[in-house]
Design a protein around this motif. Sequence first.
Motif, mmCIF file in Angstrom:
data_model
loop_
_atom_site.group_PDB
_atom_site.id
_atom_site.type_symbol
_atom_site.label_atom_id
_atom_site.label_comp_id
_atom_site.label_asym_id
_atom_site.label_seq_id
_atom_site.Cartn_x
_atom_site.Cartn_y
_atom_site.Cartn_z
ATOM 1 N N MET A 73 0.893 -1.202 0.354
ATOM 2 C CA MET A 73 -0.127 0.479 -0.119
ATOM 3 C C MET A 73 1.185 1.343 0.023
ATOM 4 O O MET A 73 1.814 1.460 0.738
ATOM 5 C CB MET A 73 -0.731 -0.308 1.126
ATOM 6 C CG MET A 73 -1.787 1.005 1.052
ATOM 7 S SD MET A 73 -3.078 1.478 2.774
ATOM 8 C CE MET A 73 -1.184 1.786 3.725
ATOM 9 N N LEU A 74 0.925 2.501 -0.749
ATOM 10 C CA LEU A 74 1.153 3.352 -0.714
ATOM 11 C C LEU A 74 0.067 4.117 -0.280
ATOM 12 O O LEU A 74 -0.533 4.731 -0.694
ATOM 13 C CB LEU A 74 1.126 4.779 -1.514
ATOM 14 C CG LEU A 74 2.083 5.310 -2.386
ATOM 15 C CD1 LEU A 74 3.758 5.049 -2.072
ATOM 16 C CD2 LEU A 74 1.739 5.394 -3.680
ATOM 17 N N TRP A 75 0.680 5.423 1.452
ATOM 18 C CA TRP A 75 -0.090 5.685 2.094
ATOM 19 C C TRP A 75 0.087 7.733 1.666
ATOM 20 O O TRP A 75 1.376 7.415 1.714
ATOM 21 C CB TRP A 75 -0.234 5.401 3.691
ATOM 22 C CG TRP A 75 1.002 5.761 4.034
ATOM 23 C CD1 TRP A 75 1.615 4.008 4.091
ATOM 24 C CD2 TRP A 75 0.982 5.771 5.759
ATOM 25 N NE1 TRP A 75 2.978 4.348 4.875
ATOM 26 C CE2 TRP A 75 2.160 5.865 5.901
ATOM 27 C CE3 TRP A 75 0.150 6.723 5.918
ATOM 28 C CZ2 TRP A 75 2.805 6.117 6.953
ATOM 29 C CZ3 TRP A 75 0.661 7.968 7.070
ATOM 30 C CH2 TRP A 75 2.598 7.456 7.313
ATOM 31 N N TYR A 76 -0.861 7.615 1.920
ATOM 32 C CA TYR A 76 -0.499 9.991 1.998
ATOM 33 C C TYR A 76 -0.053 10.578 3.916
ATOM 34 O O TYR A 76 -0.926 10.008 4.466
ATOM 35 C CB TYR A 76 -1.820 10.029 2.076
ATOM 36 C CG TYR A 76 -1.316 11.741 1.578
ATOM 37 C CD1 TYR A 76 -0.604 12.539 0.204
ATOM 38 C CD2 TYR A 76 -1.713 13.056 2.560
ATOM 39 C CE1 TYR A 76 -0.197 13.786 0.264
ATOM 40 C CE2 TYR A 76 -1.893 14.284 2.166
ATOM 41 C CZ TYR A 76 -0.574 15.217 1.571
ATOM 42 O OH TYR A 76 -0.877 15.915 1.435
ATOM 43 N N THR A 77 1.025 10.935 4.002
ATOM 44 C CA THR A 77 1.637 10.690 5.138
ATOM 45 C C THR A 77 1.053 12.149 5.523
ATOM 46 O O THR A 77 1.298 12.112 7.134
ATOM 47 C CB THR A 77 3.034 10.755 4.946
ATOM 48 O OG1 THR A 77 3.913 11.518 4.649
ATOM 49 C CG2 THR A 77 3.056 9.035 3.992
ATOM 50 N N PRO A 78 0.978 13.439 5.034
ATOM 51 C CA PRO A 78 0.849 14.335 5.462
ATOM 52 C C PRO A 78 0.008 14.909 6.583
ATOM 53 O O PRO A 78 -0.107 15.328 7.934
ATOM 54 C CB PRO A 78 0.896 15.134 4.827
ATOM 55 C CG PRO A 78 1.063 14.791 3.080
ATOM 56 C CD PRO A 78 0.613 13.469 3.908
ATOM 57 N N GLU A 79 -1.130 13.909 6.446
ATOM 58 C CA GLU A 79 -2.790 14.074 7.308
ATOM 59 C C GLU A 79 -3.492 13.077 7.266
ATOM 60 O O GLU A 79 -3.686 12.560 6.468
ATOM 61 C CB GLU A 79 -3.189 15.555 6.999
ATOM 62 C CG GLU A 79 -3.608 15.001 5.168
ATOM 63 C CD GLU A 79 -3.862 16.913 4.695
ATOM 64 O OE1 GLU A 79 -5.435 17.117 5.152
ATOM 65 O OE2 GLU A 79 -3.849 16.881 3.888
ATOM 66 N N LYS A 80 -4.375 12.929 8.457
ATOM 67 C CA LYS A 80 -5.704 12.344 8.261
ATOM 68 C C LYS A 80 -6.631 12.918 7.742
ATOM 69 O O LYS A 80 -6.630 14.556 7.493
ATOM 70 C CB LYS A 80 -6.050 12.162 9.596
ATOM 71 C CG LYS A 80 -5.403 10.930 10.147
ATOM 72 C CD LYS A 80 -5.739 10.500 12.173
ATOM 73 C CE LYS A 80 -4.566 9.698 11.930
ATOM 74 N NZ LYS A 80 -5.177 9.398 13.698
ATOM 75 N N ILE A 81 -7.308 12.554 6.896
ATOM 76 C CA ILE A 81 -8.380 13.729 6.427
ATOM 77 C C ILE A 81 -10.246 12.793 6.729
ATOM 78 O O ILE A 81 -10.213 11.720 7.129
ATOM 79 C CB ILE A 81 -8.250 13.210 5.005
ATOM 80 C CG1 ILE A 81 -6.855 12.974 4.113
ATOM 81 C CG2 ILE A 81 -9.895 13.294 3.830
ATOM 82 C CD1 ILE A 81 -7.168 12.868 2.324
ATOM 83 N N ALA A 82 -10.936 13.951 7.268
ATOM 84 C CA ALA A 82 -11.964 13.895 6.903
ATOM 85 C C ALA A 82 -13.270 14.905 6.106
ATOM 86 O O ALA A 82 -12.413 15.654 6.482
ATOM 87 C CB ALA A 82 -12.347 13.677 8.940
#
Length: 224
Positions: free
Chosen positions: A70-79
């Motif tokens: 998996m490639l995940w986006y590291t800078p922030e959680k999204i909601a």
Amino acid sequence: MDLPLFHPRKSAIYRIKICLIAVAIANSLVAQPSSRALFNGKNLDGWEQVGPGSFVVKDGMMKTEGGMGMLWYTPEKIAHATIRVVFKLTAKESDSGIFIRIPDKPTEPWMPINRGYEVEIGDWPDDFSCTGVLYTFTKALARPIKPIGEWNTMDITIDGPHTVVYLNDVKVTDFMEGQPVPPKHPSSIDPDRGPRQDSGFIGLQNHPGSEVYFKEVSVRRLPR
């Protein structure tokens, strides 16, 4: 020739109407936040690979290679936002997914499966594992996937405990935390059941088999 009479009251009403229209237009612009690209089309800045395989960038697109990772986006959680992903399959067995609501930074690829949701990408016959469903949790309301080689647009809205997925402008998933879902068979490797968090990291799955291409990953905050 009689000249038209000037009506101060009508003129004032006209000015008020113009002002109200201008305010309404301004408010509508404020209420529609612009989208923000998470993939810059050049490299994988802001993204990190977990598990086997990889993503490579070529001609402004990301392409899956090998897996399962998996490639995940590291800078922030999204909601409280809509995630837009534009992708295409290259063969009938192409397999991928978009992970949402990952509660913590992943260190291996199974944690997002069991503690987040995978919005499936794959043209599989089962209505619980086709493109746009929460994998094995929800049944597809429709199957608007485009033919192999054509671009698809998926919009995933995360709004508190509510998840809505549109594929090519057709609703495929409308799920609220707490709704009944199929039980997990004790001997299966399906995701663990249980509630997910309102916010979390997102990721893209790379799976063994034919490649999946991505040319856009963006996010648009929902109006408050």
